[in-house]
Motif scaffolding. Sequence first.
Motif, PDB file in Angstrom:
ATOM      1  N   GLY A 261       0.620  -1.235  -0.164  1.00  0.00           N
ATOM      2  CA  GLY A 261       0.227   0.083   0.612  1.00  0.00           C
ATOM      3  C   GLY A 261       0.711   0.982  -0.006  1.00  0.00           C
ATOM      4  O   GLY A 261       0.266   1.874  -1.042  1.00  0.00           O
ATOM      5  N   GLY A 262       1.392   1.271   0.446  1.00  0.00           N
ATOM      6  CA  GLY A 262       2.932   2.523   0.892  1.00  0.00           C
ATOM      7  C   GLY A 262       3.647   2.318  -0.720  1.00  0.00           C
ATOM      8  O   GLY A 262       3.766   3.488  -1.152  1.00  0.00           O
ATOM      9  N   PHE A 263       4.222   1.698  -0.909  1.00  0.00           N
ATOM     10  CA  PHE A 263       4.446   1.173  -2.568  1.00  0.00           C
ATOM     11  C   PHE A 263       3.337   2.123  -3.582  1.00  0.00           C
ATOM     12  O   PHE A 263       4.297   2.783  -4.235  1.00  0.00           O
ATOM     13  CB  PHE A 263       5.348   0.515  -2.712  1.00  0.00           C
ATOM     14  N   LEU A 264       2.344   1.463  -3.906  1.00  0.00           N
ATOM     15  CA  LEU A 264       1.447   2.326  -4.125  1.00  0.00           C
ATOM     16  C   LEU A 264       0.660   3.735  -3.960  1.00  0.00           C
ATOM     17  O   LEU A 264       1.225   3.909  -5.603  1.00  0.00           O
ATOM     18  CB  LEU A 264       0.054   1.720  -4.213  1.00  0.00           C
ATOM     19  N   PHE A 265       0.785   3.986  -2.678  1.00  0.00           N
ATOM     20  CA  PHE A 265       0.726   5.634  -2.223  1.00  0.00           C
ATOM     21  C   PHE A 265       1.933   6.115  -3.268  1.00  0.00           C
ATOM     22  O   PHE A 265       1.685   7.199  -3.983  1.00  0.00           O
ATOM     23  CB  PHE A 265       0.444   5.825  -1.054  1.00  0.00           C
ATOM     24  N   THR A 266       2.877   6.006  -2.973  1.00  0.00           N
ATOM     25  CA  THR A 266       4.727   6.858  -3.334  1.00  0.00           C
ATOM     26  C   THR A 266       4.059   6.529  -4.955  1.00  0.00           C
ATOM     27  O   THR A 266       5.081   7.987  -5.671  1.00  0.00           O
ATOM     28  CB  THR A 266       5.977   5.962  -2.700  1.00  0.00           C
TER      29      THR A 266
END
Length: 308
Positions: A261-266
């Motif tokens: 999720g954090g990778f997608l948000f970034t």
Amino acid sequence: MYKYILRRVIQMIPVLLGATFIIFFMVYALPGDPTIGLCGERPCPAAFVAEFRDKHGLNDPFFTRYLTYVGNLLQGDLGTNFRDLKVLDELKLRYPTTAKLAAMAIVFETVIGVLAGVLAGIRKGKFVDNLVLVSTLFVISIPIFVIGVLLQYYFGLKWPIFPATVGSDVTFYKLILPAFVLGSASIAYAARLTRTNLVENLRADYLRTAVAKGLTRRRTLSIHALRNSLIPVVTFIGADFGGLLGGAIVTERIFNIQGVGGFLFTGIRNRDPVSVVGTVTVLVLVFLIANLLVDLLYGVLDPRISHD
């Protein structure tokens, strides 16, 4: 059985290609310059921008870029993002954390949601039933980020029962609170769905026939009513697993979890289409596999359903 699995796998191919095409089109249509921020606060030099766009194929026509992506995808290559990082390698590092988080959320959803639904269903109209209906409606009406922040404050800071953040050192204990937050809405939906189906099946003719033949209430409830009531619940939980993987972006941001999720948000924030498309492609594939497993589980819950 094997023919059914093969047929479903073949059906996955156009679905996966269609999903990747839609996501690819939507992401590459995002406005803005992807080179913003690569050179600090100052704009990047024109020579750097030209080299960057040529290196990542941003000057190529849309269909050329998409066909190149599909060709690389068939070889197991999800591409290299704008930070020169292999998307597949990044997902290998982050996916186990998100998968653990989603699996723990599914466990909470299954145990708490189904148990609450069963208690409410067998005590329809009583205090427990009303308590479950009101509490689940309350949870559903609150956004997940509000639930996350509140539980983080009370159980992570004010009463430090669980860690307030997870960080890079991921343990089972640290994921308990984020997993509960991630699955909170699903717990409520599973409870209400179980309760509704159980109440309906308890009024069915086949159940009264089983009681008339001498079966105990516990046996008719566990073997007949509950088993048939769980089929829609299994469908919901199986489909929800893919949704939890994608929905983990909010929970991971709240609890500082280094996951998908954090990778997608970034990737979205940096206007990095390679990271976004690669991540969503994997999520779609996991969602399709989860639905296949759910369909196979139908035959276990209801022998009348055949996959021949």
